[in-house]
Design an enzyme around this catalytic site. Structure first.
Site, short mmCIF file in Angstrom:
data_model
loop_
_atom_site.label_atom_id
_atom_site.label_comp_id
_atom_site.label_asym_id
_atom_site.label_seq_id
_atom_site.Cartn_x
_atom_site.Cartn_y
_atom_site.Cartn_z
CB SER A 119 -8.43 -3.13 -5.50
OG SER A 119 -7.03 -3.07 -5.54
CG HIS A 120 -6.67 -3.92 -9.50
ND1 HIS A 120 -6.79 -4.55 -8.28
CD2 HIS A 120 -6.94 -4.84 -10.44
CE1 HIS A 120 -7.10 -5.82 -8.47
NE2 HIS A 120 -7.20 -6.02 -9.78
CG ASP A 283 -4.19 -0.24 -6.20
OD1 ASP A 283 -3.69 0.43 -5.29
OD2 ASP A 283 -4.84 -1.29 -5.99
CG ASP A 285 -7.06 -0.43 -2.72
OD1 ASP A 285 -6.44 -0.55 -3.78
OD2 ASP A 285 -7.14 -1.35 -1.88
CG ASP A 287 -3.76 -2.29 -2.12
OD1 ASP A 287 -3.89 -1.85 -3.29
OD2 ASP A 287 -4.45 -3.21 -1.65
NE ARG A 288 -3.26 -4.56 -7.23
CZ ARG A 288 -3.56 -5.49 -8.12
NH1 ARG A 288 -3.12 -5.37 -9.35
NH2 ARG A 288 -4.30 -6.52 -7.80
CE LYS A 382 -2.07 -5.32 -3.20
NZ LYS A 382 -3.01 -6.36 -2.80
C1 VG1 Z 1 -5.10 -9.96 -7.67
C2 VG1 Z 1 -3.61 -10.18 -7.56
C3 VG1 Z 1 -3.24 -10.56 -6.15
C4 VG1 Z 1 -3.74 -9.47 -5.19
C5 VG1 Z 1 -5.23 -9.25 -5.38
C6 VG1 Z 1 -5.77 -8.10 -4.54
O1 VG1 Z 1 -5.78 -11.17 -7.39
O2 VG1 Z 1 -3.18 -11.17 -8.47
O3 VG1 Z 1 -1.84 -10.72 -6.06
O4 VG1 Z 1 -3.48 -9.83 -3.86
O5 VG1 Z 1 -5.51 -8.96 -6.74
O6 VG1 Z 1 -5.13 -6.90 -4.88
P1 VG1 Z 1 -6.32 -12.14 -8.54
O7 VG1 Z 1 -7.06 -13.23 -7.81
O8 VG1 Z 1 -7.19 -11.30 -9.44
O9 VG1 Z 1 -5.13 -12.63 -9.28
V1 VG1 Z 1 -5.83 -5.39 -4.64
O10 VG1 Z 1 -4.81 -4.22 -5.02
O11 VG1 Z 1 -7.28 -5.73 -4.20
O12 VG1 Z 1 -6.03 -5.05 -3.16
CO CO Z 2 -5.50 -2.36 -4.41
#
Ligand code: VG1
Ligand code: CO
Length: 549
Positions: A119-120, A283, A285, A287-288, A382
């Site tokens: 992800s990010h 981000d 992947d 989704d953000r 998302k």
């Molecule tokens: C973070 C965010 C959460 C989100 C998760 C996955 O988790 O706070 O809101 O759903 O990332 O996002 P954490 O446990 O680090 O607070 V991502 O863009 O993987 O798909």
């Molecule tokens: Co993501």
């Protein structure tokens, strides 16, 4: 030559989770860790032993293009064939955003999907890699499936695969490995068709062509190819609208996290320059989303509320919303809108998987998280670019600038001053000691004063799923105050280095109050009081958070 007999490979006991429960989105570790022999394979074996419907089923596989993506697809193909899947659908260059994967799983009636992304988190040899597991509804694996995969990894001592010749991902094609069919499709096409069903592209296109210049930053990650075809193609925005639009294995050294710290180039364009009227970034992947206007940043909690309040302007939602949901740390801005619309509003734990049941049951149409995540019932993830199109559609429908729309919203619904302070990469021991100490003192806070207000409730958030009655507890420490202000603390489940402490601060001002303060000033007393109560700076030896949103 292809050998059709599965090979069974013995592995020393591997615990991919290091005795830690999986985080909010599958398995996320350093790239180096994933390069360890049999590490990825062991996790995939646990997935294939656990996911329902594997024998004879169809699976969707793709990723955000980071280092390790192609090798992982190759490993998964050989293991999928050995486990008796009938078909794997993967994509050209292995490029598949998380929301596009969710759509494909649903459209192709797959048993689920494997999305290769951290992800990010940053990528490349010195960054992170990750494996997200999605279920047949297109959404992130539920708590129970994730736990079952985790339990399986604990006893695993071998995995199976079929040795096969490399399958080319350079172009569309059809192959087979043993009895299993492999389809390499374009990962962008079907996602674009879905967007065209939801939005009025003509209206957006004529709006942005009329002195409303936009900039989109793909941060060298997965959304580049999608955004180019959407924005510069279908919506006819000028070439160059999409910046950093080619997915790179290390994201060009960028951290593909769309916030003011990591997407600072785009932020500077919008907040310091005055050419662009709208800016957005996604981000790793896809989704953000982060939304910016000329001279203004949209807090993600406000974004969800503004989308809900204006949803009738989007063709797919013109008949109204069945309900909305937000994660617990997300501000209550959307609740105020839901109340006015006369629809229910749900509060779930952090993580998209908790919206799945509500979406499947038709209880909600829109949902979102403060962490730059917004989405709807169109998929079960998302969706960054969907949010960008939604914003453009409601700006076009109102013929208004971003700043004007936000002001209008606050003057109608009031404003939730909101900020999240992240303390990244702190030692796990320090973080857990701080957190455990706060858990112990929470019960003594009720009825006491905090930031000059009486504490009405202080607890560790627990959630009962309204659909299946499953209980998820210990989801974050909440201090709720009598004027509806809240301070929340959580430890991140997605970091890979040490621990990350997140502090969420929120305070509501009604529409006739002062709506134009800097959030850090408006929230100052909560910032100071939580620091002294939780001994944050003292215990972390940090004078300020690493990221402020
Ligand atoms: C973070 C965010 C959460 C989100 C998760 C996955 O988790 O706070 O809101 O759903 O990332 O996002 P954490 O446990 O680090 O607070 V991502 O863009 O993987 O798909
Ligand atoms: Co993501």
């Amino acid at each position: 030559m292809e050998s059709l007999e599965p090979n069974s490979i013995k592995v020393n006991h591997i615990d991919p989770f290091d005795d830690q429960k999986p985080g909010t989105s599958g398995l996320r570790k350093s790239t180096k860790q994933f390069e360890e022999p049999n590490y990825l394979e062991s996790f995939i074996e646990a997935v294939f032993r656990t996911l329902p419907g594997v024998k004879g089923g169809t699976l969707v596989v793709g990723g955000d293009g980071r280092y390790g993506n192609r090798r992982a697809i190759d490993v998964i193909l050989g293991m999928a064939a050995a486990h008796g899947l009938s078909k794997v659908i993967t994509t050209v260059d292995g490029i598949l955003s998380t929301p596009a994967a969710s759509n494909l799983i649903r459209k192709r009636k797959a048993i689920g999907g494997i999305i290769l992304s951290a992800s990010h988190n940053s990528g490349g040899l010195h960054g992170d890699f990750g494996v997200k597991i999605n279920a047949a509804n297109g959404g992130p694996a539920s708590e129970s499936l994730t736990n079952a995969i985790y339990n399986c990894t604990k006893t695993l001592d071998r995995y199976i695969k079929i040795d096969h010749s490399q399958i080319s991902l350079d172009s569309i094609g059809q192959y087979s490995i043993g009895d299993m069919e492999v389809m390499v499709i374009d990962g962008v096409d079907e996602y674009l068709s879905l967007m065209q069903k939801i939005f009025d592209f003509d209206q957006i296109s004529s709006f942005i062509s009329n002195e409303f210049p936009i900039a989109f930053d793909a941060l060298n990650a997965v959304t580049g190819p999608y955004a180019k075809r959407l924005l510069e193609g279908l919506l006819a925005a000028p070439l160059g609208t999409v910046r950093n639009g080619v997915p790179l294995e290390d994201f060009g050294g960028c951290h593909p996290d769309p916030n003011l710290t990591y997407a600072n180039e785009l932020a500077d364009l919008l907040l310091k320059g005055d050419h662009y009227a709208f800016g957005a970034a996604c981000d790793g992947d896809g989704d953000r989303n982060m939304i910016l206007g000329r001279g203004c940043f949209i807090n993600p909690s406000d974004s969800l509320a503004i989308l809900a309040a204006n949803s009738h302007l989007v063709p797919a939602y013109q008949n109204g919303l069945s309900g909305v949901a937000r994660s617990m740390p997300t501000s209550g801005a959307v609740d105020v809108v839901a109340k006015q619309l006369g629809i229910p509003s749900y509060e779930t734990p952090t993580g998209w998987k908790f919206f799945g049941n509500l979406l499947d049951a038709g209880k909600i149409t829109l949902c979102g998280e403060e962490s730059f995540g917004t989405g709807s019932n169109h998929v079960r993830e998302k969706d960054g670019l969907w949010a960008v199109l939604f914003w453009l559609q409601i700006l076009a429908g109102n013929q208004i600038t971003v700043a004007e729309l936000v002001k209008k919203h606050w003057s109608r619904f009031g404003r939730h001053y909101y900020s999240r302070h992240d303390y990244e990469s702190i030692s796990s021991e320090v973080a857990h000691n701080l957190y455990d100490r706060l858990i112990k003192i929470l019960p003594t806070l009720e009825g006491q004063l905090f930031a000059g207000q009486k504490v009405t409730k202080a607890d560790n958030f627990s959630y009962i799923d309204p659909i299946d009655s499953s209980v998820t507890d210990k989801q974050g420490l909440r201090i709720l105050l009598e004027d509806r202000s809240r301070v929340i603390l959580r430890l991140s489940g997605t970091g890979t280095k040490g621990a990350t402490l997140r502090v969420y601060l929120e305070s509501y001002v009604s529409s006739n109050g002062d709506l134009n303060q800097d959030p850090q000033i408006a929230l100052r007393k909560y910032i100071l009081d939580i620091d002294s109560l939780a001994e944050i700076s003292q215990r972390t030896c940090m004078n300020s958070p690493t990221v402020i949103t």
